[in-house]
Each structure stands twice: as C-alpha cells, then as structure tokens.
Write an enzyme that holds these catalytic residues in place. Structure first.
Site, short mmCIF file in Angstrom:
data_model
loop_
_atom_site.label_atom_id
_atom_site.label_comp_id
_atom_site.label_asym_id
_atom_site.label_seq_id
_atom_site.Cartn_x
_atom_site.Cartn_y
_atom_site.Cartn_z
N GLU A 29 -3.79 -5.79 0.57
CA GLU A 29 -4.31 -4.59 1.32
C GLU A 29 -5.30 -4.43 2.31
O GLU A 29 -5.36 -4.07 3.38
CB GLU A 29 -4.24 -3.34 0.49
CG GLU A 29 -2.86 -2.92 -0.10
CD GLU A 29 -2.55 -2.23 -1.36
OE1 GLU A 29 -3.62 -1.64 -1.72
OE2 GLU A 29 -1.45 -1.96 -1.69
N ASP A 67 3.58 -0.39 3.24
CA ASP A 67 2.41 -0.19 2.33
C ASP A 67 2.94 0.57 1.17
O ASP A 67 3.43 1.93 1.11
CB ASP A 67 1.52 0.53 3.05
CG ASP A 67 -0.07 1.05 2.10
OD1 ASP A 67 0.39 0.74 0.96
OD2 ASP A 67 -0.72 1.60 2.57
N ASP A 119 -12.03 -0.76 0.37
CA ASP A 119 -10.61 0.02 0.20
C ASP A 119 -10.79 0.84 -1.11
O ASP A 119 -10.42 0.27 -1.93
CB ASP A 119 -9.58 -1.09 0.30
CG ASP A 119 -8.33 -0.62 0.02
OD1 ASP A 119 -8.18 0.85 0.16
OD2 ASP A 119 -7.17 -1.11 0.24
N LYS A 160 3.48 2.15 -9.48
CA LYS A 160 2.86 0.97 -9.21
C LYS A 160 2.06 0.61 -10.23
O LYS A 160 1.69 -0.65 -10.74
CB LYS A 160 1.91 1.27 -7.92
CG LYS A 160 1.42 -0.02 -7.39
CD LYS A 160 0.67 0.27 -6.25
CE LYS A 160 -0.06 -0.70 -5.41
NZ LYS A 160 -0.64 -0.35 -3.92
#
Lengths: 631, 176
Positions: free
Chosen positions: A184, A25, A206, A87
């Site tokens: 994800e 992850d 999420d 990211k």
C-alpha cells in the site's frame, strides 16, 4: 498503398488493443477500484457516484449477498451474518485473532485459517473477501465495457506470506487475474511520485483505520526503490476513537454500558474525532438506553492530550525504518501522507516536527493507494505509453528463516531485502545415519523459533545414511515479485530433492508482527543469552550421543574404572543441560571430553589399524589424495 | 549477457575493490529496468521464470558489491581466498583486547544513558571502518595481498557487529 498509422504520443498505439486493467485497494474499512483512462488514473464510482465501497458483506438465508453501504448501515440488525473488517482474519488461525471473544461472529476453527458460520453456510475470510472483490470487478467491467485482463491488488506492507497468499486466493475466487500484489505505501508513492516528478528520498506515512505502515523510498529517474519498510499493525484511527470513548466514560462517570450504547458512543467518538479536524471543539451528545443524556464538549487540547502516546507510537517505527535504510530524518525530501487517519491535525504536526517539514497532502489520502495501484496495473498489462518507463523495486517486510537445532532461527533472507530474492544456505545432519530432515520455515525477527511465525513445514526424505555432519543439504528460498515465498531443499551428494511453494497453514496476527518487530529490538540481549544457552544444550546432547555410540561399538577399549568415570560425567552433563546456566553446561562438557580423551585416542588407533589391515597401500594413497582434494 | 558471469561483469565494472558507487547504482537500475518481472507480467511462463532469475541475480550481485565489506569478501572469493570466517575465528590477542574495551565503553555509555557518548563511539567506529576500507583497497587492488586482506575482512566483521550493538543501544535509549 495503406497509410501508416501513427499514434498520438502518450497514448497506446491502438485504442482497441488497450487492455482493461485495474488497481484495487482492498481495505479493512473501505475498498476502491481505479483504472487508467486516457493516461489518467481515476477511481471508479458506483451508480450513485460513490467511490468507496465499505468492506462489509451481508449473507442472507437464501444464499444471496449484499456488499457495501447497505449492510454497513444495518450492521447491528444481523451482526452474525454481516461481516466487517474481514481483512483482519485473512491468513489467520482462531488463536491469532485479538479479542476474538468480543467479536460478534460465529468463528469456526479450521486448519490454516479461521472460518465464520453464517446463515448461508460456513465461509472462509478468502470467500468473504472474494465477495467484495467481485463487486469491484463488476463495477469495473461495467464502467470499462469488457472483461478485465487483470488487477493489481494492494496489501499492507507488513503483510506476511500467509496473508498475501490469502489475498491472492480471494482474487482468484472472484475471477480476477492478479497481475501483482503491491504494498500500500508503495502504491501511494507511485501515485505521488509520478504526479510530481519527484526525485530523492521520500517517506510514506500510512495510518489507516487499524494499521500503520511506514516506507522509505528512493525515487530516481523513474525508479521507485523501497529502501526499508516498517509498521505497527495494532495502531490506527480506531484507537483514537477508542481513546475518546474512554474519555467520555471517565468524564461522564458512566456505569458499564450495554453493547448497543457502547456502539453508539463509539460512533459519537468517531464523529467528534472527524469534527476536530476542522474545528477547535466538538460537541458530543447521546441519549443512552438507560435514559442518561451524555452532553459534553471535547476540545482540541484534551483530544491532543489523550492521544499523545498513540501519536508517539507511530514515530518509533519511522525511526527504525530510517535506521534500516541507513538514513536520518534530514535526508528525507518529502513525507507523503496516506490513510484517512492522517487527516488528524496532531498527526500532521507530529510528522512535520519529526521530519522538520510540512507533510505532503495534495492527494486524497483515501484514494491515493487505489490510484497508484491502477497506474501499475496499466503498466503491467502492457499499456505502456511513451514516458511510462518507470520501475518499482520493493522489499520483504519481515525476515525469512529456518529452524535449526535447539529451536534457533537461522535467517536466510533478512527483512528489507529487495525482491525478487533468492538465498541458499547449507545445513547438515545431526545424527549418524539420519535419512530425513524436517524443514521448518519461519518468518520474524526474533532468534528463537517459538517467537516467530511458523509458515510451513516439509520433509526432505531419502538422504543416504552418513555420519552426522557429512550430508550437505542445500535449502533455497525464493521470494517472487509478489513477496511470496517458495522453498526447495536438495541433498548435494545424492541429489535427493524436495520443494514446497509455501502455502502456509496460517499467518501472523497483525499484533504479533508489530509486536515481534518491537520485541526483537527490546529482547536482542535476552535472545542472545537464550541462543547461547540453546546452542550449548544442543552441543551437550550431541556429545552425549557421540560418547554413548562409541561406548556401544568399542566398549571393550575402556577399563571398568574409566567406564564408571565416563558414566558419571555423562549423567552430570545430562543434568546440567536441563538448567539455565550455560557456563555449567560448558564446564560439564569439558569434563566429559577430558574423561573420554584417552578412549578417543584408542578408538582412533583401532580404526586406523582396521583400515590398514583391510586395504592395500596404494589404495590408501589414493584415498588420501582424494580426501586432500576435497578439503 | 552470460548468466554465469561474475557480479562485476554483470554491471560492466572491472574487478576491483575501488568502484564508483554512482556507476554501480546506475548500472543496477538499468539492468533491473530490463529484466524485472514487472516487465514480463504479460509474458509466457518461461520468460517470466527467466525474468525472475535475472532480477534475483541482479539483486544478489548488487548487494554483494554495494557494501565495501561484502565486496571485499566477494573479491577474495573470486581470487580463491575465501574469508572462512566460520572456521577461522582465532584473532590476535591485542585485537580482541581492543574489542573488549570497545564493548565495555558501549556498555558503560548505555548504562549511564549517555546518548552523546554512544553517538561519539558510533562516529569513531565508522571512521575506523572507513580507514579499513582504504587499507583493503590497497591490499586488494594494488599489492594483491589476499591473506592480509582476508584478515582485515574478518576484523571488519567484528567491527560491523560492534556497530550494530552501538546502534541498538542508541535505539534502546531513544525508546526509553
């Protein structure tokens, strides 16, 4: 005689053949690595027993790097060389990054993706991510006692082609073979579904540090089928911190802060947010560099009030994803909560109220994505044990299309299509004798190219010269199981081909994607209007060019008076085509067509006579037959 | 299995408009369980390529058969009667008039913020579409009247667009 070996059910046949695979992850704030051991998916910890690896990389002058907790705590000491939240820069150009001025890094604009100047040289986000992945890889190989065969790496569901490709490149750079890029929320659904033998429709909500994803899945007999996905990437736990921060500034009537004081109060805000998860009020105290003492109490009631709009902002994408899936909230059997920000009680309550059921929290929201990824990695690596015959069917988050005349997007693969997916569409030439065609691949939901993300451009050359509209160019889009696109184009009558694996020059900003999805709903009407106008303008241009070409080749067929009227009509049409009034464009086209009607009839006569004069009768017959077959 | 088999054959279904949705779902999943790239992550290039082609085909075929309107189009295509929606937009006047009335109704409800009326229109339109599916089943499976069926599919395409507009209006109201 050798004894036959029989493995214990649920274990791989030969332990020494167990392939070492992990799930990673790669998060904005923290990263994790997990693997399947003895049939159980576990997160791997560092030598101090810590499972999270803060996604922070520190470059030193001698070229050495440090990743994780150390650089995270010393972030403010060497901000230019300590890169956090990389990211956000993956697959992004400089202009794509929101509030780039306020980020303390030294950005270098580079074609394709922004780069960062550090004391160790200029680094691309791919290289920086690779540093994080290398640490996780080393952690895994030390724990598992050998080299990895591969990894499943998770990406936000709304990540576009550029961001996915950048993630895959980072893994390659870190010496990791990517078994699959996995969304994800889907990873979380796997972890939850397999753990609970779930069947039916599930939603995965999420909410991470900076991003929000929602996925709707159907779980049935070991099949995880994603029906729709959506999100709002400008929304995460950080926004809640920021609301508290603003509340402190207002309530304490503070003068503008230095950046150090701002950082301090943001930290206090985050601590207060976390404290309120288990308490009804949180003390906030801080001594600022100005000597001012901040000492206040944030109650749950105030926190709820100042963050209510943020909470509601997550519900809109939920509604949209459900609608895309053709379902309503009552069809959903369970809502799996993922991401640290879902710990906030008001989020739990809002989700519970919308779905009219208690959200599911029985898995650690920080670890569930890595655990799901490890489970899939184990399966993909070939460690399939009895009972492990589940399968994942995922979708692409944003529509893929091509630019057509007038800057209009022709959608080739719509969003939420199950991958792998392929679709071919035929296009034709716009001008007589056109020998090349520019193929422009875009991603997004809006109807105009300028409102979508440009993914790649390439050219199909060597089209044999034909009259406009005669060439048949077949453009094929193929999206693979990682959600990555490749495009090929082929002129059907000649076989001329061109293809490209879309290695996009840059990707969509998170804000843009979320914004684009939202805009396409809000501006659907506006788009339709602009699309109609753009189409009329293209038609007008085409008509003017056709008439001008005809006048050039057969000008002797019109009288001077006719020619004058036609010229006037052309000028008029060219003028109104610049305007925003579609009806005027259409009317002016009608006028020009009316003025050239006689001329067109005479040209037709002329060409038929020319054809008859140059051919024998039976040839003409064959020609007509052949034409008849084609039609 | 023949890669060039038609979509019905791919799922072991007989070529008809009336299909059992549960069987289609089940066959699709069975097929994907066999051919999906996740099953070949470890295989050689050629196998992986083939797997992607098959999984892509399975997705395409499933999409073509799952929705009644797409299924009707595909059946007409197999029968050599392409719907030809691009070149055949001329619809009877009474149908177009009715379409205009629907659109006016949607616009009025939208302007008045009448959520209930929009839901009502959505419901009525869905009923109308479901009735069309029954008619299509008779035309395609029983009387084999492909010309009329093609006309009904073209009408359905109008209705589907209208349904999207109603849904957009509902979402727009919810977001206000």
């Amino acid at each position: 005689m050798a004894l036959l070996q029989i493995a214990e059910p649920g274990q791989s046949a030969a332990p020494h053949e167990h392939k070492l695979a992990v799930g990673i992850d790669l998060g904005t704030t923290n990263s994790l690595v997990a693997t399947v051991r003895s049939g159980l998916s576990v997160v791997l910890s560092d030598e101090l027993g810590r499972s999270l690896l803060p996604s922070v990389v520190h470059y030193k002058a001698d070229g050495a790097t440090e990743v994780g907790y150390e650089p995270q705590t010393r972030q403010s000491q060497d901000p230019k060389n300590t890169i956090a939240s990389v990211k956000r820069f993956m697959g992004r150009g400089r202009s794509d990054i929101a509030h780039v001025e306020s980020i303390p890094y030294d950005f270098v604009d580079a074609p394709g993706m922004v780069k960062l100047r550090t004391v160790a040289g200029i680094k691309s986000p791919v290289e920086i991510s690779a540093e994080i992945l290398s640490v996780l890889r080393a952690r895994a190989e030390a724990a598992l006692g050998g080299p990895l065969v591969g990894a499943v790496i998770t990406v936000p569901a709304y990540f576009d082609d550029a961001q996915r490709q950048a993630t895959k490149d980072a893994a390659k750079l870190a010496g990791i073979s990517v078994l699959r890029l996995l969304n994800e929320p889907t990873a979380a659904a796997i972890a939850y579904g397999l753990d609970n033998s779930a069947e039916g429709i599930y939603a995965v909500y999420d909410l991470g540090g900076g991003t929000f994803d929602i996925s709707i899945l159907r779980l049935s007999k070991g099949i995880f089928e994603v029906l729709a996905t959506g999100g709002d990437s400008a929304l995460g736990g950080d926004d809640f911190d920021h609301r508290i921060f603003c509340w402190i500034l207002e309530s304490a009537k503070l003068a503008p802060l230095s950046s150090n004081d701002a950082r301090l109060l943001l930290t206090r805000a985050r601590e207060a947010k976390e404290y309120l998860t288990y308490h009804s009020e949180a003390p906030i105290t801080a001594r600022l560099s100005t000597g001012v003492l901040v000492d206040m109490t944030l109650t749950t009631a105030i926190f709820n009030e100042i963050t209510q709009t943020l909470v509601m902002k997550t519900i809109q994408p939920v509604k949209k994803a459900l609608r895309d899936a053709g379902l309503s909230a009552s069809d959903v059997k369970g809502v799996v909560m993922v991401g640290g920000a879902t710990r906030m009680p008001q989020i739990q309550r809002a989700v519970g109220e919308y779905f009219r059921q208690e959200p599911l929290n029985n898995l650690d929201p920080d670890k569930v994505v890595a655990i799901g990824a490890a489970t899939q990695a184990n399966l993909l690596a070939g460690n399939r044990a009895a009972g492990d015959d589940w399968l994942l069917l995922d979708v692409i988050p944003l529509s893929l299309g091509l630019e057509t005349m007038g800057g209009i997007v022709e959608k080739v693969i719509p969003r939420n299509s199950t991958i792998p997916s392929a679709r071919a569409q035929e296009f034709t030439t716009f001008k007589d004798g056109q020998t090349a065609m520019a193929i422009h691949v875009v991603q997004g939901e809006r109807e105009l190219v300028s409102d979508c993300r440009s993914l790649a451009r390439f050219e199909l050359r060597g089209i044999p010269p034909m009259v406009a509209g005669a060439a048949r160019i077949r453009v094929t889009f193929q999206v693979d199981a990682d959600g990555l696109l490749s495009v090929s184009a082929c002129e059907q009558t000649s076989g001329v081909e061109a293809s490209v694996t879309v290695k996009p020059s840059y990707g969509l900003s998170d804000d843009e994607i979320a914004g684009m999805l939202k805009d396409s709903m809000e501006h659907a009407k506006d788009d339709a209007f602009r699309r109609a106008l753009a189409e009329a303008q293209v038609e007008a241009k085409r008509l003017v060019e056709a008439v001008q070409a005809a006048l050039q080749s057969d000008g002797e067929l019109v009288s001077a008076g006719e020619r004058g009227r036609i010229d006037v009509a052309i000028t008029k049409l060219q003028e109104v085509a610049q305007s925003e009034n579609r009806r005027h464009v259409t009317l002016a086209m009608d006028d020009l067509e009316a003025e050239t009607k006689e001329f067109a009839a005479r040209r037709m006569d002329k060409s038929i006579r020319r054809a008859l004069a140059g051919r024998r009768v039976e040839e003409l017959g064959n020609g007509l037959e052949a034409k008849g077959e084609q039609a | 299995m023949d890669f060039n088999a038609d979509h019905f054959a791919l799922f072991g279904l007989s070529r008809a408009f009336r299909i059992d949705a549960a069987t289609l779902d089940a066959r699709y999943r069975e097929l994907q369980a066999e051919v999906h790239p996740d099953r070949f992550a470890n295989a050689g290039d050629a196998d992986r390529r083939r797997s992607m082609q098959w999984a892509t085909k399975a997705n395409e075929a499933y999409q073509a058969l799952k929705k009644p309107q797409e299924r009707a189009k595909y059946l007409l295509h197999l029968a050599g009667h392409d719907v030809g929606a691009e070149n055949n937009t001329a619809m009877p006047v009474d149908f177009l008039m009715e379409q205009m009335e629907w659109r006016e109704g949607v616009a009025e409800a939208r302007a008045a913020g009448n959520h209930h009326e929009l839901e009502h229109l959505h419901h009525r339109l869905r009923e109308r579409m479901v009735a069309s599916y029954e008619e299509l089943a008779a035309l395609l499976d029983d009387t084999k009247d492909y010309d009329t069926a093609a006309d009904r599919v073209r009408r359905l395409m109008f209705l589907e667009k209208l349904l999207f507009e109603i849904d957009d209006a509902i979402v727009a109201l919810e977001e206000e």
